[in-house]
Design a protein around this motif. Structure first.
Motif, PDB file in Angstrom:
ATOM      1  N   ALA A  78       0.832  -1.213   0.000  1.00 38.60           N
ATOM      2  CA  ALA A  78       0.000   0.000   0.000  1.00 38.60           C
ATOM      3  C   ALA A  78       0.863   1.258   0.000  1.00 38.60           C
ATOM      4  O   ALA A  78       0.574   2.224  -0.725  1.00 38.60           O
ATOM      5  N   VAL A  79       1.900   1.273   0.790  1.00 37.79           N
ATOM      6  CA  VAL A  79       2.772   2.453   0.842  1.00 37.79           C
ATOM      7  C   VAL A  79       3.478   2.653  -0.491  1.00 37.79           C
ATOM      8  O   VAL A  79       3.619   3.790  -0.973  1.00 37.79           O
ATOM      9  N   MET A  80       3.916   1.564  -1.133  1.00 39.32           N
ATOM     10  CA  MET A  80       4.584   1.685  -2.423  1.00 39.32           C
ATOM     11  C   MET A  80       3.624   2.191  -3.501  1.00 39.32           C
ATOM     12  O   MET A  80       4.010   2.983  -4.366  1.00 39.32           O
ATOM     13  N   GLY A  82       1.075   4.173  -2.939  1.00 35.05           N
ATOM     14  CA  GLY A  82       0.917   5.603  -2.659  1.00 35.05           C
ATOM     15  C   GLY A  82       2.109   6.416  -3.137  1.00 35.05           C
ATOM     16  O   GLY A  82       1.949   7.490  -3.732  1.00 35.05           O
ATOM     17  N   ALA A  83       3.308   5.911  -2.891  1.00 41.20           N
ATOM     18  CA  ALA A  83       4.515   6.632  -3.299  1.00 41.20           C
ATOM     19  C   ALA A  83       4.576   6.765  -4.817  1.00 41.20           C
ATOM     20  O   ALA A  83       4.916   7.837  -5.352  1.00 41.20           O
ATOM     21  N   THR A  84       4.230   5.698  -5.522  1.00 43.22           N
ATOM     22  CA  THR A  84       4.266   5.746  -6.993  1.00 43.22           C
ATOM     23  C   THR A  84       3.202   6.684  -7.536  1.00 43.22           C
ATOM     24  O   THR A  84       3.445   7.443  -8.489  1.00 43.22           O
ATOM     25  N   ALA A  85       2.003   6.644  -6.934  1.00 43.66           N
ATOM     26  CA  ALA A  85       0.915   7.517  -7.383  1.00 43.66           C
ATOM     27  C   ALA A  85       1.277   8.990  -7.193  1.00 43.66           C
ATOM     28  O   ALA A  85       1.006   9.828  -8.059  1.00 43.66           O
ATOM     29  N   VAL A  86       1.891   9.317  -6.074  1.00 41.90           N
ATOM     30  CA  VAL A  86       2.311  10.710  -5.827  1.00 41.90           C
ATOM     31  C   VAL A  86       3.328  11.140  -6.872  1.00 41.90           C
ATOM     32  O   VAL A  86       3.283  12.264  -7.397  1.00 41.90           O
ATOM     33  N   GLY A  87       4.238  10.249  -7.230  1.00 43.27           N
ATOM     34  CA  GLY A  87       5.259  10.585  -8.222  1.00 43.27           C
ATOM     35  C   GLY A  87       4.678  10.868  -9.588  1.00 43.27           C
ATOM     36  O   GLY A  87       5.274  11.619 -10.384  1.00 43.27           O
ATOM     37  N   ALA A 119       6.967  19.670  -3.141  1.00 49.12           N
ATOM     38  CA  ALA A 119       6.231  18.873  -2.168  1.00 49.12           C
ATOM     39  C   ALA A 119       6.090  17.422  -2.645  1.00 49.12           C
ATOM     40  O   ALA A 119       6.229  16.474  -1.861  1.00 49.12           O
ATOM     41  N   VAL A 120       5.822  17.247  -3.958  1.00 51.12           N
ATOM     42  CA  VAL A 120       5.715  15.888  -4.510  1.00 51.12           C
ATOM     43  C   VAL A 120       7.024  15.136  -4.335  1.00 51.12           C
ATOM     44  O   VAL A 120       7.040  13.953  -3.961  1.00 51.12           O
ATOM     45  N   LEU A 126       9.921  10.249   0.894  1.00 46.13           N
ATOM     46  CA  LEU A 126       9.648   9.678   2.220  1.00 46.13           C
ATOM     47  C   LEU A 126       8.840   8.385   2.125  1.00 46.13           C
ATOM     48  O   LEU A 126       9.154   7.390   2.779  1.00 46.13           O
ATOM     49  N   THR A 127       7.789   8.407   1.305  1.00 46.20           N
ATOM     50  CA  THR A 127       6.946   7.210   1.209  1.00 46.20           C
ATOM     51  C   THR A 127       7.676   6.065   0.507  1.00 46.20           C
ATOM     52  O   THR A 127       7.487   4.894   0.858  1.00 46.20           O
ATOM     53  N   THR A 128       8.507   6.405  -0.488  1.00 46.51           N
ATOM     54  CA  THR A 128       9.278   5.346  -1.153  1.00 46.51           C
ATOM     55  C   THR A 128      10.237   4.686  -0.181  1.00 46.51           C
ATOM     56  O   THR A 128      10.372   3.459  -0.146  1.00 46.51           O
ATOM     57  N   GLY A 129      10.919   5.524   0.624  1.00 45.32           N
ATOM     58  CA  GLY A 129      11.834   4.969   1.617  1.00 45.32           C
ATOM     59  C   GLY A 129      11.125   4.064   2.608  1.00 45.32           C
ATOM     60  O   GLY A 129      11.617   2.975   2.945  1.00 45.32           O
ATOM     61  N   LEU A 130       9.936   4.499   3.064  1.00 41.63           N
ATOM     62  CA  LEU A 130       9.175   3.687   4.015  1.00 41.63           C
ATOM     63  C   LEU A 130       8.711   2.391   3.366  1.00 41.63           C
ATOM     64  O   LEU A 130       8.810   1.305   3.957  1.00 41.63           O
TER      65      LEU A 130
END
Length: 630
Positions: A78-80, A82-87, A119-120, A126-130
């Motif tokens: 789920a976190v990955m 989210g990180a990809t979607a933000v990117g 901001a993106v 941060l989300t990718t690292g997590l």
């Protein structure tokens, strides 16, 4: 080394030198596993490699390992996502900048967009690292559990199975294969997961911009899919063949180096060098085939990229021309497709690492799936320390017997020396009595009970096997000794060392018994290593001891000292000693002479010398060579 504590060695039978020449795969009775068999030259035993799991079984095993950690896997995924979607917000924002520039808007108009881009970048980082941290934790946890299962099953494998496979096969699995999988878990798999998510979500973003951009981008897919299938069809068998070839190379090096004394004695240096070179050249050829495969893979992949990018640019041109899309939207679409180059290339390149790791994983699962050794429902208990061998026959390969109708009895506490020329069957007989091999025919009884009635656990407690290939484990000398008896006191350790005349040099080590020995520690000589094995024998205290040329690696002076240590270590035990030096045989209670897989003489030293038979001839030749200093 004592057999009970599994001193880490796996010796190739000296009475039959298995020399694998070619590898071929076959499916055994269990459809969930595949065993690989190496065919041998004429008259030589067949190398039966340890099982390799099928692809379906490997996937199922991974599922079993991941299942207890489902929550961690879901959170990481789920976190990955989210990180990809933000990117994916970067390309539309850059497209908006293009639209503002095309409308001749003032520079202040892009301030908000620049802030959003920053901001993106921060949120995505941060989300990718997590996400990568969570996925890595999952991978390391699963890998640790797989390692535990592998080691547990590997240590429980019957010694006969390990010897049939050759120690090189197990060595490669526990070293090279584990390293490949660990590297994939730590690097390739997290990056592969991120790349696949980026591909899927980017294609979705292209559809959001305009469904025609998605269709244009998909023109590259047939080429990429064909390239991936072309690569996988060739890579999977190639990597499996590489693993087998590497194992055969390792086994050849182990056989040549471990048997260097025999190789030199029979002047086989050139032959063994040619064998090692042949094994190495096979590995080189397979590696070069892999390089050529990767080059062909990349050349085909670039064609797909050029087709897709050209299609997206042409589509953008026509959509902007007829007013269906803005210049910024077309720019965003082109940037989206261009951004696919990195994840697609990464995903397809990482398939290489994933396939190589999958081949290693299948080999680990093949061993981890091995059932534990069967134990009798009610194991028998030996009534004493006697050994009775009746009608024993054995062949490593059908039609090439090594032992013929051997009958032998050892009384409790009797010390019997086994002598004979190289290839007479001494080592094979010793290992069958120790439970390493199962005989082709005949029976072996320990204390009146057959080996299969005792079971592996009771046999290990009853019989200790020490060979010339003793292993020194990395750690303190104290820890190494306590492998034989975990609860032994310091006094017991010193007493065992003193009994084999090893206490003096042990206490003279830099830190005494606390000195680190083995890999990366203080190096012990061959004589010291064998003395350590004898001290373990005393600590383990089995009623039966079998020594297979345990003093062969020591020099003349060291051998004499070790022969005295052997006599003390086996005192009070039933002992079968495969004697490397006839001086050791001369002090035994009884001598058994073997020739061509048969017992041809038995008696005391003096009795056999008087009969002027084979032993007398061996003794005379031994005495002459000793007098000449050979």
């Amino acid at each position: 080394m004592t057999q009970q504590q599994a001193d880490g060695q796996a010796a190739t039978p000296t009475d039959a030198n298995p020399e694998p020449q070619q590898a071929s795969a076959r499916t055994d009775a269990n459809p969930e596993r595949q065993t690989v068999q190496e065919t041998a030259g004429s008259g030589e035993p067949v190398r039966q490699l340890l099982p390799t799991a099928t692809a379906a079984r490997t996937r199922a095993a991974v599922g079993e390992l991941v299942r207890p950690h489902r929550l961690l896997a879901l959170c990481g995924f789920a976190v990955m996502v989210g990180a990809t979607a933000v990117g994916l917000l970067i390309q539309p924002l850059l497209g908006r900048v293009v639209d503002l520039a095309a409308d001749h808007r003032p520079p202040d108009a892009i301030t908000t967009i620049v802030v959003l881009l920053a901001a993106v970048a921060v949120v995505q980082g941060l989300t990718t690292g997590l996400g990568l941290s969570l996925i890595s934790r999952l991978g390391e946890t699963v890998l640790a559990r797989l390692r535990e299962r592998f080691v547990e099953r590997a240590l429980g494998l019957p010694l006969e199975q390990v010897e049939k496979a050759g120690s090189g096969d197990l060595t490669v699995r526990v070293t090279a294969d584990v390293s490949l999988i660990a590297d994939a878990v730590r690097n390739a798999l997290p990056e592969l997961a991120r790349s696949l998510l980026a591909i899927i979500l980017t294609l979705g973003a292209l559809a959001v911009l305009d469904w025609r951009f998605l269709l244009a981008a998909l023109l590259a897919v047939p080429v990429q899919v064909h390239t991936a299938r072309w690569y996988v069809r060739r890579a999977v068998p190639l990597y499996a063949e590489q693993r087998i070839a590497t194992g055969a190379q390792q086994q050849q090096l182990l056989d040549t180096i471990g048997g260097s004394t025999t190789v030199k004695a029979f002047r086989l240096e050139e032959e063994h060098s040619e064998r090692a070179a042949g094994r190495s050249w096979s590995v080189v050829q397979l590696t070069m085939r892999g390089v050529q495969l990767v080059l062909g893979f990349y050349s085909r992949l670039h064609v797909g990229e050029f087709i897709g990018l050209a299609a997206v640019l042409v589509t953008g041109f026509w959509l902007v021309r007829d007013g269906s899309a803005s210049l910024g939207t077309a720019t965003a679409a082109a940037l989206y497709f261009h951004s696919l180059f990195t994840p697609i290339n990464s995903a397809l390149v990482l398939i290489d690492d994933a396939l190589s790791a999958a081949a290693g994983l299948a080999r680990l699962v093949g061993v981890a799936d091995q059932p534990p050794p069967e134990q009798p429902a009610r194991p028998a208990t030996p009534r004493d320390a006697s050994i009775t061998v009746t009608g024993l026959c054995h062949a490593y390969e059908t039609g090439h017997p090594v032992l013929h109708d051997v009958d032998l009895t050892l009384l409790p506490g009797e010390r019997v020396a086994l002598v004979g020329a190289s290839g007479a069957g001494k080592t094979t007989l010793a290992k069958i009595i120790a439970g390493v091999h199962r005989p082709s025919a005949g029976t072996v009884q320990l204390g009146g009970a057959a080996l299969h009635e005792l079971g592996p656990a009771v046999t290990r407690r009853t019989v200790a096997l020490i060979t010339q290939e003793t292993h020194v484990f990395a750690g303190t000398l104290t820890d190494d000794l306590r492998l034989a008896k975990p609860g032994a006191s310091d006094g017991e350790l010193r007493s065992a060392l003193d009994r084999v005349d090893a206490l003096g040099w042990a206490e003279a080590l830099p830190e005494g018994l606390a000195t680190v020995v083995g890999e990366g520690g203080h190096r012990l000589s061959s004589a010291q290593t064998q003395a350590l094995a004898l001290a373990r024998l005393i600590l383990a205290d089995p009623p039966v001891a079998i020594l297979d040329e345990a003093t062969a690696e020591a020099g003349s002076t060291g051998a004499r000292a070790l022969e005295k240590a052997v006599a003390r270590a086996v005192d009070g035990r039933t002992a079968l000693i495969v004697a490397h030096r006839l001086t050791q045989a001369a002090t035994a209670d009884r001598i058994v002479v073997m020739d061509g897989g048969r017992i041809v003489e038995t008696g005391t030293h003096e009795e056999l010398r008087r009969t002027q038979g084979r032993y007398a001839a061996l003794w005379e030749a031994w005495s002459d060579s000793r007098d000449r200093g050979v």
